[in-house]
Design an enzyme around this catalytic site. Structure first.
Site, PDB file in Angstrom:
ATOM      1  N   CYS A 232      35.541  80.816  42.029  1.00 41.94           N
ATOM      2  CA  CYS A 232      34.947  81.360  43.258  1.00 41.94           C
ATOM      3  C   CYS A 232      33.526  80.839  43.474  1.00 41.94           C
ATOM      4  O   CYS A 232      33.038  80.790  44.611  1.00 41.94           O
ATOM      5  CB  CYS A 232      34.916  82.890  43.200  1.00 41.94           C
ATOM      6  SG  CYS A 232      36.524  83.679  43.414  1.00 41.94           S
TER       7      CYS A 232
ATOM      8  N   ASP B  32      56.090  95.709  40.970  1.00 35.25           N
ATOM      9  CA  ASP B  32      55.444  96.926  41.477  1.00 35.25           C
ATOM     10  C   ASP B  32      56.211  98.194  41.135  1.00 35.25           C
ATOM     11  O   ASP B  32      56.183  99.158  41.901  1.00 35.25           O
ATOM     12  CB  ASP B  32      55.299  96.866  43.008  1.00 35.25           C
ATOM     13  CG  ASP B  32      54.174  95.967  43.449  1.00 35.25           C
ATOM     14  OD1 ASP B  32      53.409  95.518  42.588  1.00 35.25           O
ATOM     15  OD2 ASP B  32      54.065  95.707  44.656  1.00 35.25           O
TER      16      ASP B  32
END
Length: 312
Positions: A188, A134
């Protein structure tokens, strides 16, 4: 030579596990062509809100080879942060699970440094590169998909078949050529639990997040007043939001992490509703000294708490 490179990959993956990483994959350091168009469209639609940094260094963000001269490979690593603990008081303002323990940036950065040193000292003395968690313009979820570590769910999170989506993603961009990992298929299916559960309808379509409506954005990245249109829709969330992950069947499969350095801070989990409301600046500095919650700053956290209290 290919066999040798394959051995390198195995050695690196083994060392990564020893250091505390939960998964490791490899992909080429090259332009992310398809993702480039998706990001451009997202930015053009202003879905990043006031996160202006998302538009900065665009070419570097979509091409990791521009971050490191001579880069050949991106090593992508996952760190499970699924907690076994819960906040003690059911009526207390809720914080995202990733903020239960010590700020992950410090923990993972140290592990990345050790892995980089290992590769340079034991495998490739000519190693050059950088490592990030990050801390750079990197499309980390897209790189993780290319490195075979999961797929992007309809909630826009990376989903790993065994770890779920409660994972920190980090990477080393290096000048050593390694065989890329095989990507895995999206799984999914027809499930839309995450989209249906979002209280602010931030998930406008599968894999598309309007950050301006996202509770995580509103309570952390957003530095202005929270718009009144979200009053009564925050689901008692005061820092971040896990709702779209909580309802995901793949996340139900994840096991609690065993990293002692990411262990939940008792003082944070035991805060009552009253303690949250009465929190002083001094208490904030002491309790959240090593926590990711400090990113919101004391003024931001107080704003969030007051907004929850003012709901109609």
């Amino acid at each position: 030579m290919d066999v040798l490179k394959g051995t390198y990959s195995q050695l690196i993956e083994s060392k990564a596990k020893d250091l505390g990483f939960d998964a490791c994959g490899f992909t080429q350091a090259e332009e992310l062509t398809a993702e480039k168009e998706i990001l451009k469209k997202w930015l053009d639609n202003h879905m990043h809100g006031n996160m202006h940094y998302m538009a900065n260094h665009f070419e570097k963000r979509v091409n990791p080879s521009k971050l490191v001269e001579g880069a050949k490979t991106v090593i992508v690593l996952l760190t499970n942060y699924t907690p076994k603990e819960k906040q003690s008081h059911p009526d207390a303002p809720i914080i995202a699970r990733y903020a239960y323990g010590q700020d992950y940036h410090y923990v993972i950065k140290d592990q990345l440094k050790q892995l980089y040193s290992y590769i340079k000292d034991e495998i490739y003395p000519s190693l050059e590169g950088r490592y990030f968690v990050d801390s750079a313009p990197v499309l980390e979820r897209s790189l993780a998909v290319r490195a075979g570590l999961g797929w992007i769910g309809k909630n826009t999170h990376l989903i790993h078949k065994k770890l779920g989506s409660y994972v920190f993603i980090s990477e080393l961009i290096i000048n050593l050529t390694l065989p890329p990992s095989e990507p895995i298929k999206e799984a999914c299916g027809g499930c839309t639990r995450c989209i249906d559960a979002c209280p602010t309808q931030a998930l406008t379509s599968p894999q598309t997040l309007d950050a301006r409506k996202c509770i995580s954005y509103l309570t952390i990245e957003n530095k202005e007043s929270i718009p009144q249109e979200f009053s009564g829709k925050m689901e008692n969330r005061v820092f971040g939001c896990d709702i779209c992950q909580e309802v995901c069947p793949w996340t139900w499969k994840s096991r609690p992490h065993t990293n002692e350095k990411l262990k939940a801070v008792t003082k944070i989990l035991e805060l009552t509703k009253e303690r949250w409301q009465e929190l002083t600046a001094e208490e904030f500095s002491e309790i959240f000294r090593k926590s990711a919650v400090k990113r919101a700053k004391y003024t931001g956290l107080k704003r969030n708490i007051e907004f929850l209290l003012s709901k109609k």
